[in-house]
Design an enzyme around this catalytic site. Structure first.
Site, mmCIF file in Angstrom:
data_model
loop_
_atom_site.group_PDB
_atom_site.id
_atom_site.type_symbol
_atom_site.label_atom_id
_atom_site.label_comp_id
_atom_site.label_asym_id
_atom_site.label_seq_id
_atom_site.Cartn_x
_atom_site.Cartn_y
_atom_site.Cartn_z
ATOM 1 N N GLY A 1 3.224 11.441 -7.799
ATOM 2 C CA GLY A 1 4.064 10.485 -8.515
ATOM 3 C C GLY A 1 4.937 9.668 -7.572
ATOM 4 N N ARG B 1 0.817 -1.217 0.000
ATOM 5 C CA ARG B 1 0.000 0.000 0.000
ATOM 6 C C ARG B 1 0.854 1.271 0.000
ATOM 7 N NH1 ARG B 1 -3.446 2.356 4.627
ATOM 8 N NH2 ARG B 1 -4.957 3.673 3.528
ATOM 9 N N SER C 1 -7.668 -15.389 4.265
ATOM 10 C CA SER C 1 -6.471 -15.496 3.427
ATOM 11 C C SER C 1 -5.835 -14.126 3.197
ATOM 12 C CB SER C 1 -6.793 -16.234 2.120
ATOM 13 O OG SER C 1 -6.851 -15.414 1.011
ATOM 14 N N ASP D 1 7.700 9.189 -5.945
ATOM 15 C CA ASP D 1 8.898 9.987 -5.661
ATOM 16 C C ASP D 1 9.305 9.911 -4.200
ATOM 17 O OD1 ASP D 1 6.898 11.362 -4.440
ATOM 18 O OD2 ASP D 1 7.536 13.345 -5.135
ATOM 19 N N PRO E 1 -7.940 8.116 -3.889
ATOM 20 C CA PRO E 1 -9.367 7.788 -3.843
ATOM 21 C C PRO E 1 -9.781 7.348 -2.435
ATOM 22 C CG PRO E 1 -8.126 6.131 -5.082
ATOM 23 C CD PRO E 1 -7.159 7.213 -4.736
ATOM 24 N N HIS F 1 0.263 4.554 -2.385
ATOM 25 C CA HIS F 1 0.080 5.927 -1.898
ATOM 26 C C HIS F 1 1.186 6.838 -2.415
ATOM 27 C CE1 HIS F 1 -3.073 5.728 1.517
ATOM 28 N NE2 HIS F 1 -3.293 4.774 0.647
ATOM 29 N N ASP F 2 2.400 6.311 -2.486
ATOM 30 C CA ASP F 2 3.499 7.125 -3.004
ATOM 31 C C ASP F 2 3.198 7.547 -4.445
ATOM 32 O OD1 ASP F 2 5.943 8.437 -3.023
ATOM 33 O OD2 ASP F 2 7.006 6.692 -3.828
ATOM 34 N N HIS G 1 -6.274 -5.664 -2.643
ATOM 35 C CA HIS G 1 -7.016 -5.840 -1.387
ATOM 36 C C HIS G 1 -7.197 -7.314 -1.021
ATOM 37 C CE1 HIS G 1 -8.796 -1.489 -1.492
ATOM 38 N NE2 HIS G 1 -7.513 -1.533 -1.176
ATOM 39 N N ASN H 1 -3.044 8.866 6.440
ATOM 40 C CA ASN H 1 -1.770 8.364 6.961
ATOM 41 C C ASN H 1 -1.942 7.514 8.202
ATOM 42 O OD1 ASN H 1 -2.209 10.244 9.193
ATOM 43 N ND2 ASN H 1 -0.080 9.845 9.635
ATOM 44 N N ASP I 1 -3.826 -13.776 -3.716
ATOM 45 C CA ASP I 1 -4.535 -14.677 -4.626
ATOM 46 C C ASP I 1 -5.692 -13.910 -5.270
ATOM 47 O OD1 ASP I 1 -6.579 -14.523 -2.710
ATOM 48 O OD2 ASP I 1 -5.880 -16.330 -1.684
HETATM 49 C C1 HEM Z 1 -9.080 1.779 -5.878
HETATM 50 C C2 HEM Z 1 -8.971 2.657 -4.915
HETATM 51 C C3 HEM Z 1 -8.510 2.278 -3.531
HETATM 52 C C4 HEM Z 1 -9.110 2.652 -2.377
HETATM 53 C C5 HEM Z 1 -10.359 3.533 -2.241
HETATM 54 C C6 HEM Z 1 -8.365 2.065 -1.295
HETATM 55 C C7 HEM Z 1 -8.653 2.248 0.053
HETATM 56 C C8 HEM Z 1 -8.045 1.555 1.073
HETATM 57 C C9 HEM Z 1 -8.380 1.696 2.462
HETATM 58 C C10 HEM Z 1 -9.397 2.665 3.038
HETATM 59 C C11 HEM Z 1 -7.638 0.803 3.143
HETATM 60 C C12 HEM Z 1 -7.693 0.507 4.637
HETATM 61 C C13 HEM Z 1 -6.729 1.298 5.432
HETATM 62 C C14 HEM Z 1 -6.961 1.019 6.890
HETATM 63 O O1 HEM Z 1 -8.051 1.330 7.378
HETATM 64 O O2 HEM Z 1 -6.042 0.519 7.553
HETATM 65 C C15 HEM Z 1 -6.820 0.104 2.198
HETATM 66 C C16 HEM Z 1 -5.918 -0.877 2.523
HETATM 67 C C17 HEM Z 1 -5.083 -1.462 1.615
HETATM 68 N N1 HEM Z 1 -4.947 -1.134 0.291
HETATM 69 FE FE1 HEM Z 1 -6.183 0.024 -0.768
HETATM 70 N N2 HEM Z 1 -7.342 1.336 -1.810
HETATM 71 C C18 HEM Z 1 -7.375 1.443 -3.175
HETATM 72 C C19 HEM Z 1 -6.468 0.906 -4.055
HETATM 73 C C20 HEM Z 1 -5.397 0.150 -3.694
HETATM 74 C C21 HEM Z 1 -4.327 -0.241 -4.583
HETATM 75 C C22 HEM Z 1 -4.196 0.195 -6.026
HETATM 76 C C23 HEM Z 1 -3.483 -1.030 -3.865
HETATM 77 C C24 HEM Z 1 -2.217 -1.694 -4.306
HETATM 78 C C25 HEM Z 1 -2.048 -2.204 -5.503
HETATM 79 C C26 HEM Z 1 -4.031 -1.127 -2.538
HETATM 80 C C27 HEM Z 1 -3.503 -1.890 -1.531
HETATM 81 C C28 HEM Z 1 -3.985 -1.926 -0.234
HETATM 82 C C29 HEM Z 1 -3.483 -2.841 0.761
HETATM 83 C C30 HEM Z 1 -2.426 -3.923 0.557
HETATM 84 C C31 HEM Z 1 -4.159 -2.533 1.946
HETATM 85 C C32 HEM Z 1 -3.977 -3.205 3.311
HETATM 86 C C33 HEM Z 1 -3.023 -2.402 4.158
HETATM 87 C C34 HEM Z 1 -2.811 -2.977 5.531
HETATM 88 O O3 HEM Z 1 -2.846 -4.195 5.697
HETATM 89 O O4 HEM Z 1 -2.568 -2.181 6.458
HETATM 90 N N3 HEM Z 1 -5.169 -0.382 -2.462
HETATM 91 N N4 HEM Z 1 -7.085 0.591 0.936
HETATM 92 C C1 LIG Z 2 -0.440 10.390 11.324
HETATM 93 O O1 LIG Z 2 -0.903 11.655 11.675
HETATM 94 C C2 LIG Z 2 -1.120 11.848 13.058
HETATM 95 C C3 LIG Z 2 -1.684 13.247 13.252
HETATM 96 O O2 LIG Z 2 -2.638 13.549 12.297
HETATM 97 C C4 LIG Z 2 0.189 11.657 13.810
HETATM 98 O O3 LIG Z 2 -0.042 11.789 15.210
HETATM 99 C C5 LIG Z 2 0.751 10.287 13.521
HETATM 100 O O4 LIG Z 2 2.018 10.121 14.091
HETATM 101 C C6 LIG Z 2 0.878 10.063 12.021
HETATM 102 N N1 LIG Z 2 1.258 8.699 11.755
HETATM 103 C C7 LIG Z 2 2.305 8.381 11.015
HETATM 104 C C8 LIG Z 2 2.537 6.934 10.812
HETATM 105 O O5 LIG Z 2 3.025 9.207 10.503
#
Ligand code: HEM
Ligand SMILES: *[C@@H]1O[C@H](CO)[C@@H](O)[C@H](O)[C@H]1NC(C)=O
Ligand SMILES: *[C@@H]1O[C@H](CO)[C@@H](O)[C@H](O)[C@H]1NC(C)=O
Ligand SMILES: *[C@@H]1O[C@H](CO)[C@@H](O)[C@H](O)[C@H]1NC(C)=O
Ligand SMILES: *[C@@H]1O[C@H](CO)[C@@H](O)[C@H](O)[C@H]1NC(C)=O
Ligand SMILES: *[C@@H]1O[C@H](CO)[C@@H](O)[C@H](O)[C@H]1NC(C)=O
Length: 335
Positions: free
Chosen positions: A77, A67, A256, A79, A167, A71-72, A197, A99, A261
């Site tokens: 871009g 993830r 899983s 970077d 998004p 986000h990067d 996901h 974040n 998968d």
């Molecule tokens: C299509 C739009 C996308 C949206 C709206 C979205 C949104 C989110 C959100 C809200 C979370 C949960 C964060 C949390 O509450 O801890 C999440 C987790 C995650 N996203 Fe997405 N995401 C998107 C696309 C992607 C893409 C493109 C990837 C990678 C190719 C990705 C990989 C992941 C992964 C691996 C997690 C799990 C992170 C963890 O285990 O902490 N997502 N995403």
């Molecule tokens: C995310 O932002 C909060 C404040 O909005 C900060 O306290 C926290 O340390 C930040 N987490 C990371 C992983 O940078």
């Protein structure tokens, strides 16, 4: 949904299962798979070695590390700007609301430090993120692909960029398509990369609106109609209140979530995608077609190839190359 002792086994066996795809990926723009061939020939070996160590100790970091690269790339871009700490005069991306759920920063710096010991000041933090994301996927049983390299690190990270470029989980198909198009990515990339996901967890706060307050009416019947009813009940028993529960986690691909998968598509097809954005993939004929084809479970190899291809594409979004940007010394601070 808590961690179990079988996780290590999952990781180890997935090593053997990892599909090595032939590297047909071309260079993206000015990036090049062999970029560090002369200047840091062991870069991939070092990253992989460290990733095996990191995931052996903390298997749940595979999701967060995938993830981080997403986000990067989506904000300014690919970077490395997602890694920068805020300063007295600047609030960085890290400190924007999305974040609060990013993890794995320590692992990035750990690998960067090992690379700098082997080849001082050579490998960018943005490239480290791209390689770590690839290895996180491959070591979790997913595809392996050749990563075009040569990204330079940016010198800007602004919290307010995240709100316009990332998004949100509440996004519908129109908004998702628009935000991907803005990055040069299409509907195919959207439906394929959403398959990321299959790994990881989400905080209740990312989806409780679907369970209790979907239209703002804020009553027990105010639920997202796109969510399967029995799944709704299960999610409600885990996320018991609407009030921003930012500590309880739910697996996105239950049972899983440590394995890469095609199971994500089976869930989405059954209206069990965790976010509204996941379920929105059923609202467009093309993306719904992809979801349903993958939900059969018969085309996982095709999904793996598609995922590798879209990751290379995403990894080329807005990159800095040549004399642009810098090679950051510490990933969390601009030189
Ligand atoms: C299509 C739009 C996308 C949206 C709206 C979205 C949104 C989110 C959100 C809200 C979370 C949960 C964060 C949390 O509450 O801890 C999440 C987790 C995650 N996203 Fe997405 N995401 C998107 C696309 C992607 C893409 C493109 C990837 C990678 C190719 C990705 C990989 C992941 C992964 C691996 C997690 C799990 C992170 C963890 O285990 O902490 N997502 N995403
Ligand atoms: C995310 O932002 C909060 C404040 O909005 C900060 O306290 C926290 O340390 C930040 N987490 C990371 C992983 O940078
Ligand atoms: C975003 O923040 C930066 C610096 O923190 C500021 O210069 C810029 O004007 C802000 N942009 C918007 C649209 O608020
Ligand atoms: C998607 O959301 C936007 C903004 O909330 C809204 O204007 C639009 O009508 C929605 N589109 C669909 C197809 O639901
Ligand atoms: C329910 O949603 C509405 C509209 O988005 C919002 O104004 C309200 O604060 C939400 N209720 C709770 C308890 O969060
Ligand atoms: C979690 O939510 C509480 C209450 O809304 C808030 O005070 C706290 O800062 C949040 N924690 C994080 C890490 O965002």
């Amino acid at each position: 949904m808590a961690s179990s002792p079988t996780m290590l086994v999952v990781i180890c066996s997935s090593l053997a299962m990892a599909v090595i795809l032939s590297s047909s990926s071309p260079a993206t723009g000015q990036l090049d798979v062999g970029f560090y061939g002369k200047t840091c020939p062991k870069v991939e070996e070092i990253v992989r070695e460290e990733m095996i160590r990191i995931l052996a100790v903390a298997p749940t970091l595979a999701g967060p590390l995938l993830r981080l690269h997403f986000h990067d790339c989506f904000v300014r871009g690919c970077d490395g700007s997602v890694l920068i700490d805020s300063t007295a005069s600047n609030t960085a991306e890290k400190d924007a609301p999305p974040n609060q759920t990013l993890r794995g920063f320590g692992s990035v710096q750990r690998i960067k430090a090992r690379l700098d010991a082997a080849c001082p000041g050579t490998v960018s933090c943005a490239d480290v993120l791209a390689l770590m994301a690839r290895d996180a996927v491959a070591l979790s049983g997913g595809p392996h692909w050749a990563v075009p390299l040569g990204r330079r690190d940016g010198r800007v990270s602004a919290a307010n960029d995240t709100t316009t470029q990332l998004p949100p989980p509440t996004a519908n198909i129109t908004q998702l398509a628009r935000m991907f198009t803005a990055k040069g990515l299409g509907l195919k990339d959207l439906v394929v990369l959403s398959g990321g996901h299959t790994l990881g967890t989400a905080h209740c706060s990312a989806f409780t609106d679907r369970l209790y307050n979907f239209t703002g009416a804020n009553n027990a019947g105010d639920v997202d109609p796109a969510l399967d009813r029995s799944y709704l009940a299960r999610l409600r028993s885990r996320c018991t209140s609407l009030a921003g529960d930012n500590t309880t986690l739910a697996e996105m691909d239950p049972g899983s979530f440590l394995t890469f998968d095609a199971g994500y598509y089976r869930l989405v097809a059954r209206r069990r995608g965790l976010f509204h954005s996941d379920s929105s993939l059923l609202a467009d004929a093309f993306t719904a077609g992809y979801v349903r084809r993958q939900a059969t479970g018969m085309y996982a190899a095709e999904f793996f190839r598609d995922f590798a291809e879209s990751m290379v594409k995403m990894g080329g979004v807005g990159v800095l190359t040549g004399g642009e940007g810098e090679i950051r010394k510490k990933c969390y601070v601009i030189n």
